[in-house]
Design an enzyme around this catalytic site. Structure first.
Site, PDB file in Angstrom:
ATOM      1  N   THR A   1       0.307  -1.297  -0.330  1.00 22.38           N
ATOM      2  CA  THR A   1      -0.145   0.064  -0.256  1.00 22.38           C
ATOM      3  C   THR A   1       0.650   0.673   0.029  1.00 22.38           C
ATOM      4  O   THR A   1       1.539   1.574   0.814  1.00 22.38           O
ATOM      5  CB  THR A   1      -0.712   0.108   1.098  1.00 22.38           C
ATOM      6  OG1 THR A   1      -1.482  -1.759   1.323  1.00 22.38           O
ATOM      7  CG2 THR A   1      -1.548   1.253   1.283  1.00 22.38           C
TER       8      THR A   1
ATOM      9  N   GLU B   1      -3.858  -4.508  -2.989  1.00 23.96           N
ATOM     10  CA  GLU B   1      -3.986  -5.855  -1.911  1.00 23.96           C
ATOM     11  C   GLU B   1      -5.560  -5.071  -1.486  1.00 23.96           C
ATOM     12  O   GLU B   1      -5.224  -4.617  -0.344  1.00 23.96           O
ATOM     13  CB  GLU B   1      -3.287  -6.652  -0.994  1.00 23.96           C
ATOM     14  CG  GLU B   1      -2.287  -6.026  -0.214  1.00 23.96           C
ATOM     15  CD  GLU B   1      -3.336  -5.728   0.876  1.00 23.96           C
ATOM     16  OE1 GLU B   1      -4.232  -6.271   1.305  1.00 23.96           O
ATOM     17  OE2 GLU B   1      -2.472  -4.959   2.292  1.00 23.96           O
ATOM     18  N   PHE B   2      -6.704  -5.964  -0.851  1.00 27.95           N
ATOM     19  CA  PHE B   2      -7.423  -5.556  -0.413  1.00 27.95           C
ATOM     20  C   PHE B   2      -7.761  -6.781   0.744  1.00 27.95           C
ATOM     21  O   PHE B   2      -9.673  -7.792   0.973  1.00 27.95           O
ATOM     22  CB  PHE B   2      -8.833  -5.943  -1.174  1.00 27.95           C
ATOM     23  CG  PHE B   2      -8.847  -4.416  -2.219  1.00 27.95           C
ATOM     24  CD1 PHE B   2      -8.519  -2.924  -1.626  1.00 27.95           C
ATOM     25  CD2 PHE B   2      -8.277  -4.591  -3.326  1.00 27.95           C
ATOM     26  CE1 PHE B   2      -8.590  -2.517  -2.672  1.00 27.95           C
ATOM     27  CE2 PHE B   2      -8.303  -3.738  -4.312  1.00 27.95           C
ATOM     28  CZ  PHE B   2      -8.829  -2.413  -4.383  1.00 27.95           C
TER      29      PHE B   2
ATOM     30  N   ARG C   1      -8.491  -8.935   4.016  1.00 27.22           N
ATOM     31  CA  ARG C   1      -8.408  -8.879   5.407  1.00 27.22           C
ATOM     32  C   ARG C   1      -7.396  -9.657   6.473  1.00 27.22           C
ATOM     33  O   ARG C   1      -7.207 -11.244   6.055  1.00 27.22           O
ATOM     34  CB  ARG C   1      -9.843  -9.293   6.238  1.00 27.22           C
ATOM     35  CG  ARG C   1     -11.092  -8.094   5.619  1.00 27.22           C
ATOM     36  CD  ARG C   1     -12.250  -8.530   5.824  1.00 27.22           C
ATOM     37  NE  ARG C   1     -12.505  -9.353   4.593  1.00 27.22           N
ATOM     38  CZ  ARG C   1     -13.639 -10.342   4.981  1.00 27.22           C
ATOM     39  NH1 ARG C   1     -14.272 -10.145   6.022  1.00 27.22           N
ATOM     40  NH2 ARG C   1     -13.312 -11.724   4.031  1.00 27.22           N
TER      41      ARG C   1
ATOM     42  N   LYS D   1      -6.462   1.998  -3.179  1.00 23.32           N
ATOM     43  CA  LYS D   1      -6.629   1.615  -2.218  1.00 23.32           C
ATOM     44  C   LYS D   1      -6.828   1.996  -0.882  1.00 23.32           C
ATOM     45  O   LYS D   1      -7.864   2.109  -0.177  1.00 23.32           O
ATOM     46  CB  LYS D   1      -5.158   1.650  -1.722  1.00 23.32           C
ATOM     47  CG  LYS D   1      -4.305   0.618  -0.742  1.00 23.32           C
ATOM     48  CD  LYS D   1      -5.355  -1.005  -0.564  1.00 23.32           C
ATOM     49  CE  LYS D   1      -4.710  -1.746   1.220  1.00 23.32           C
ATOM     50  NZ  LYS D   1      -4.793  -2.387   1.068  1.00 23.32           N
TER      51      LYS D   1
ATOM     52  N   ASN E   1     -10.588   1.936   2.060  1.00 26.97           N
ATOM     53  CA  ASN E   1     -10.009   1.737   4.135  1.00 26.97           C
ATOM     54  C   ASN E   1     -10.607   2.642   4.727  1.00 26.97           C
ATOM     55  O   ASN E   1     -11.336   2.998   5.168  1.00 26.97           O
ATOM     56  CB  ASN E   1      -8.749   1.491   3.971  1.00 26.97           C
ATOM     57  CG  ASN E   1      -8.326   0.116   3.915  1.00 26.97           C
ATOM     58  OD1 ASN E   1      -9.245  -1.150   3.914  1.00 26.97           O
ATOM     59  ND2 ASN E   1      -6.600  -0.358   3.672  1.00 26.97           N
TER      60      ASN E   1
ATOM     61  N   GLY F   1     -18.486  -1.636  17.635  1.00 23.60           N
ATOM     62  CA  GLY F   1     -17.644  -2.708  18.687  1.00 23.60           C
ATOM     63  C   GLY F   1     -16.750  -1.169  19.059  1.00 23.60           C
ATOM     64  O   GLY F   1     -17.159  -0.057  18.780  1.00 23.60           O
TER      65      GLY F   1
ATOM     66  N   CYS G   1      -3.776  -1.139   9.044  1.00 20.33           N
ATOM     67  CA  CYS G   1      -4.850  -0.812   8.146  1.00 20.33           C
ATOM     68  C   CYS G   1      -5.122   0.180   8.259  1.00 20.33           C
ATOM     69  O   CYS G   1      -4.448   1.459   7.625  1.00 20.33           O
ATOM     70  CB  CYS G   1      -5.430  -2.437   7.025  1.00 20.33           C
ATOM     71  SG  CYS G   1      -3.709  -3.737   7.326  1.00 20.33           S
TER      72      CYS G   1
ATOM     73  N   ARG H   1      -1.226  -4.526  16.543  1.00 21.06           N
ATOM     74  CA  ARG H   1      -1.391  -2.849  16.181  1.00 21.06           C
ATOM     75  C   ARG H   1      -2.699  -2.114  16.391  1.00 21.06           C
ATOM     76  O   ARG H   1      -3.871  -2.379  15.596  1.00 21.06           O
ATOM     77  CB  ARG H   1      -0.417  -2.579  14.754  1.00 21.06           C
ATOM     78  CG  ARG H   1       1.229  -3.293  15.242  1.00 21.06           C
ATOM     79  CD  ARG H   1       1.905  -3.719  13.338  1.00 21.06           C
ATOM     80  NE  ARG H   1       1.120  -4.889  12.811  1.00 21.06           N
ATOM     81  CZ  ARG H   1       1.119  -4.961  11.981  1.00 21.06           C
ATOM     82  NH1 ARG H   1       2.497  -4.081  10.606  1.00 21.06           N
ATOM     83  NH2 ARG H   1       0.839  -6.153  11.228  1.00 21.06           N
TER      84      ARG H   1
HETATM   85  C1  UGA Z   1      -8.927  -4.001   6.212  1.00 19.50           C
HETATM   86  C2  UGA Z   1      -9.760  -3.943   4.833  1.00 19.50           C
HETATM   87  O1  UGA Z   1     -11.280  -4.755   5.454  1.00 19.50           O
HETATM   88  C3  UGA Z   1      -9.299  -4.964   4.048  1.00 19.50           C
HETATM   89  O2  UGA Z   1      -9.811  -5.290   2.931  1.00 19.50           O
HETATM   90  C4  UGA Z   1      -7.934  -4.245   3.350  1.00 19.50           C
HETATM   91  O3  UGA Z   1      -7.636  -5.190   2.905  1.00 19.50           O
HETATM   92  C5  UGA Z   1      -7.096  -4.780   4.450  1.00 19.50           C
HETATM   93  O4  UGA Z   1      -7.048  -3.806   6.039  1.00 19.50           O
HETATM   94  C6  UGA Z   1      -5.584  -3.739   3.979  1.00 19.50           C
HETATM   95  O5  UGA Z   1      -5.392  -2.586   3.883  1.00 19.50           O
HETATM   96  O6  UGA Z   1      -4.420  -4.677   4.143  1.00 19.50           O
HETATM   97  P1  UGA Z   1      -7.814  -6.080   8.095  1.00 19.50           P
HETATM   98  O7  UGA Z   1      -7.073  -4.787   8.794  1.00 19.50           O
HETATM   99  O8  UGA Z   1      -7.279  -7.139   8.468  1.00 19.50           O
HETATM  100  O9  UGA Z   1      -8.235  -5.332   7.084  1.00 19.50           O
HETATM  101  O10 UGA Z   1      -9.389  -5.524   9.253  1.00 19.50           O
HETATM  102  P2  UGA Z   1     -11.070  -5.654   8.799  1.00 19.50           P
HETATM  103  O11 UGA Z   1     -11.424  -7.373   9.601  1.00 19.50           O
HETATM  104  O12 UGA Z   1     -11.165  -4.728   8.148  1.00 19.50           O
HETATM  105  O13 UGA Z   1     -10.895  -4.289  10.285  1.00 19.50           O
HETATM  106  C7  UGA Z   1     -10.698  -3.500  10.852  1.00 19.50           C
HETATM  107  C8  UGA Z   1     -11.255  -3.200  12.430  1.00 19.50           C
HETATM  108  O14 UGA Z   1     -12.259  -2.717  12.540  1.00 19.50           O
HETATM  109  C9  UGA Z   1     -10.860  -4.648  12.844  1.00 19.50           C
HETATM  110  O15 UGA Z   1     -10.814  -3.263  14.643  1.00 19.50           O
HETATM  111  C10 UGA Z   1     -11.937  -4.866  13.218  1.00 19.50           C
HETATM  112  O16 UGA Z   1     -12.625  -5.499  14.815  1.00 19.50           O
HETATM  113  C11 UGA Z   1     -13.274  -3.746  13.159  1.00 19.50           C
HETATM  114  N1  UGA Z   1     -15.008  -3.993  12.533  1.00 19.50           N
HETATM  115  C12 UGA Z   1     -15.247  -3.671  11.427  1.00 19.50           C
HETATM  116  C13 UGA Z   1     -15.903  -3.337  13.535  1.00 19.50           C
HETATM  117  O17 UGA Z   1     -16.105  -3.249  14.689  1.00 19.50           O
HETATM  118  N2  UGA Z   1     -17.099  -4.066  12.949  1.00 19.50           N
HETATM  119  C14 UGA Z   1     -17.110  -4.123  11.398  1.00 19.50           C
HETATM  120  O18 UGA Z   1     -18.227  -4.457  11.590  1.00 19.50           O
HETATM  121  C15 UGA Z   1     -16.076  -4.570  10.430  1.00 19.50           C
END
Ligand code: UGA
Length: 435
Positions: free
Chosen positions: A122, A151-152, A154, A207, A211, A256, A263, A330
């Site tokens: 990124t 990349e996208f 999770r 990207k 996010n 939450g 990310c 992190r």
């Molecule tokens: C995020 C993006 O979802 C991915 O598409 C992206 O590729 C990635 O960053 C990246 O840039 O590499 P990620 O960091 O793994 O992925 O986490 P998420 O699953 O998106 O969750 C992010 C935060 O939001 C977490 O703290 C999670 O607990 C919170 N969250 C997410 C909630 O509290 N509620 C939700 O409904 C969704």
């Protein structure tokens, strides 16, 4: 195809393993010998379900290997993915692309006239063009192409996301490079996944904007949840009612303790800096960061109010990772909650199935670490769920009641039925839900 992936960290390793699973010969290059040695023993340096299995499958098939030898890694490579880390600069939140610059310098002399270099990391808008300049300055052939292919993924479901993406974005100046890259992803083309071909700059912005949009959407529902608490209604009902509107969509509306991880915090700050570098700003995103940063202390306030202060109170904290299914701590809101509790004089004993080791590096001996959820909660005045591990949702209310000394169960991840908690004689504190 012959492919080299530079970087055996999160992005690089997932990309390398999955692309090799598409049937290509992949060499994964990293300068960190210890890391490569561990990987050669089959040890994945982070927790990512399914990755180790897919890795050994492709090693066994003879089309995937690790190396620290740059000559060998790049020999005959048609495609070179750059998948190194781009951390946030702690001083100002800008994006540190030093590893990308170094990778470009290192690979330049090894490239052939037909090579295509792909930015998977990124990186800020304009980086693909900058990488091309660095490559040419360091001996790459004039005809080398640089493509942005964000990349996208999770964390916790990265393999599934790679193999079953909502879309693949290819930012390329030429149709030829874009078509070649589509050949890398040939099974996804055959399965009819959406491919979007754009300019390199648009791909880079897609990207960050993706996010940032998720961060804003989540922060919005978190503010609605805090409002629902004041009104005394169930925010999950409200989220459902909003999400059924197809223009809004049901996903990413789970209230939450705020967004964390490597990310969303990094990329929202990164977008602010990108906007600044183009002499403008993205105020909505700036506000979302501010609101998000305040959520952990708002939640600890609720707990403090219910317990008439936190000084000397024993808190069993369930979860340290920034979300379930990962060991990543992190910018974890669970860590912020722990820090806030400690600041207010509480005695915290925490349990996380995967993240304790990494959390210890941040929290050190300011809290105690338990070996199980039961051990964390046993004798505590309150239990606090800060990460949505499935196993926390499987603890029965009667177990909570039996293990706790006090009568408070705080669920900031909405995995417990609040009515069942109050029915069992415990007091419930939530994020948008009422007991
Ligand atoms: C995020 C993006 O979802 C991915 O598409 C992206 O590729 C990635 O960053 C990246 O840039 O590499 P990620 O960091 O793994 O992925 O986490 P998420 O699953 O998106 O969750 C992010 C935060 O939001 C977490 O703290 C999670 O607990 C919170 N969250 C997410 C909630 O509290 N509620 C939700 O409904 C969704």
């Amino acid at each position: 195809m012959e492919i080299c992936v530079v970087g055996a960290g999160y992005v690089g390793l997932v990309t390398a393993v999955c692309v090799s699973d598409f049937g290509h010969n992949v060499r994964c290059l990293d300068i960190d010998e210890e890391r490569i040695e561990a990987l050669l023993r089959g040890e994945v340096p982070f927790y990512e379900p399914g990755l180790a299995e897919l890795m050994s499958k492709n090693i066994d098939k003879g089309r995937f290997l690790f190396t620290t030898d740059i000559d060998f890694a790049l020999k005959g490579a048609e495609i070179v993915f750059i998948g190194v880390g781009t951390p946030m600069n702690p001083e100002d939140g800008s994006v540190n692309i030093d590893f990308v610059v170094q990778a470009a310098k290192d690979i330049a002399p090894h490239l052939s006239p037909e090579s295509i270099v792909v930015d998977k990391s990124t990186v800020p808008v304009g980086t693909a063009r900058m990488v091309k300049k660095i490559l040419l300055e360091n001996g790459a052939p004039e005809s080398v192409e640089v493509v942005s292919n964000p990349e996208f993924l999770r964390e916790g479901s990265a393999v599934g996301d790679f193999l079953n993406p909502d879309r693949v974005v290819i930012g390329s100046d030429t149709a030829k490079a874009a078509e070649t890259l589509k050949m890398v992803y040939h099974p996804l083309v055959d399965e009819g996944h959406d491919f979007l071909i754009t300019s390199p700059e648009a791909a880079e912005l897609i990207k960050y904007a993706s996010n940032a949009f998720l961060a804003v959407k989540l922060t919005f529902i978190n503010e609605i949840a805090l409002l629902a608490d004041k009104i005394g209604i169930d925010a999950l009902e409200v989220a459902k009612g909003i999400g059924l509107d197809k223009r809004i969509g049901k996903k990413y509306l789970r209230p939450g303790p705020g967004f964390g991880g490597s990310c969303l915090p990094k990329d929202t700050h990164g977008l602010l800096h990108i906007a600044k570098s183009f002499d403008t700003n993205v105020e909505l995103v700036e506000k979302a960061i501010e609101v998000n940063d305040n959520i952990p202390s708002t939640l600890v306030n609720k707990l403090s109010d219910a317990m008439s202060g936190l000084e000397g109170k024993k808190i069993g904290l369930l979860g340290l990772a920034f979300k379930g299914n990962t060991d990543d701590v992190r910018y974890s809101p669970a860590i912020s909650i722990a820090e806030e509790l400690v600041k207010r004089g509480a005695k915290v004993k925490a349990f996380d199935p995967e993240a304790t080791k990494l959390a210890e590096r941040i929290l050190a001996d300011t809290i105690e670490y338990a070996e199980s959820a039961k051990q964390a909660i046993l004798g505590a005045d309150a239990a606090v769920i800060a990460t949505e591990w499935v196993e926390f949702g499987e603890i029965s209310i009667s177990e909570f009641r039996e293990w706790l000394s006090g009568d408070i169960l705080a669920d900031f991840r909405n995995i417990i039925d609040p009515k069942a908690v109050t029915k069992a004689g415990l007091r419930f504190i939530g994020m948008g839900r009422q007991g």
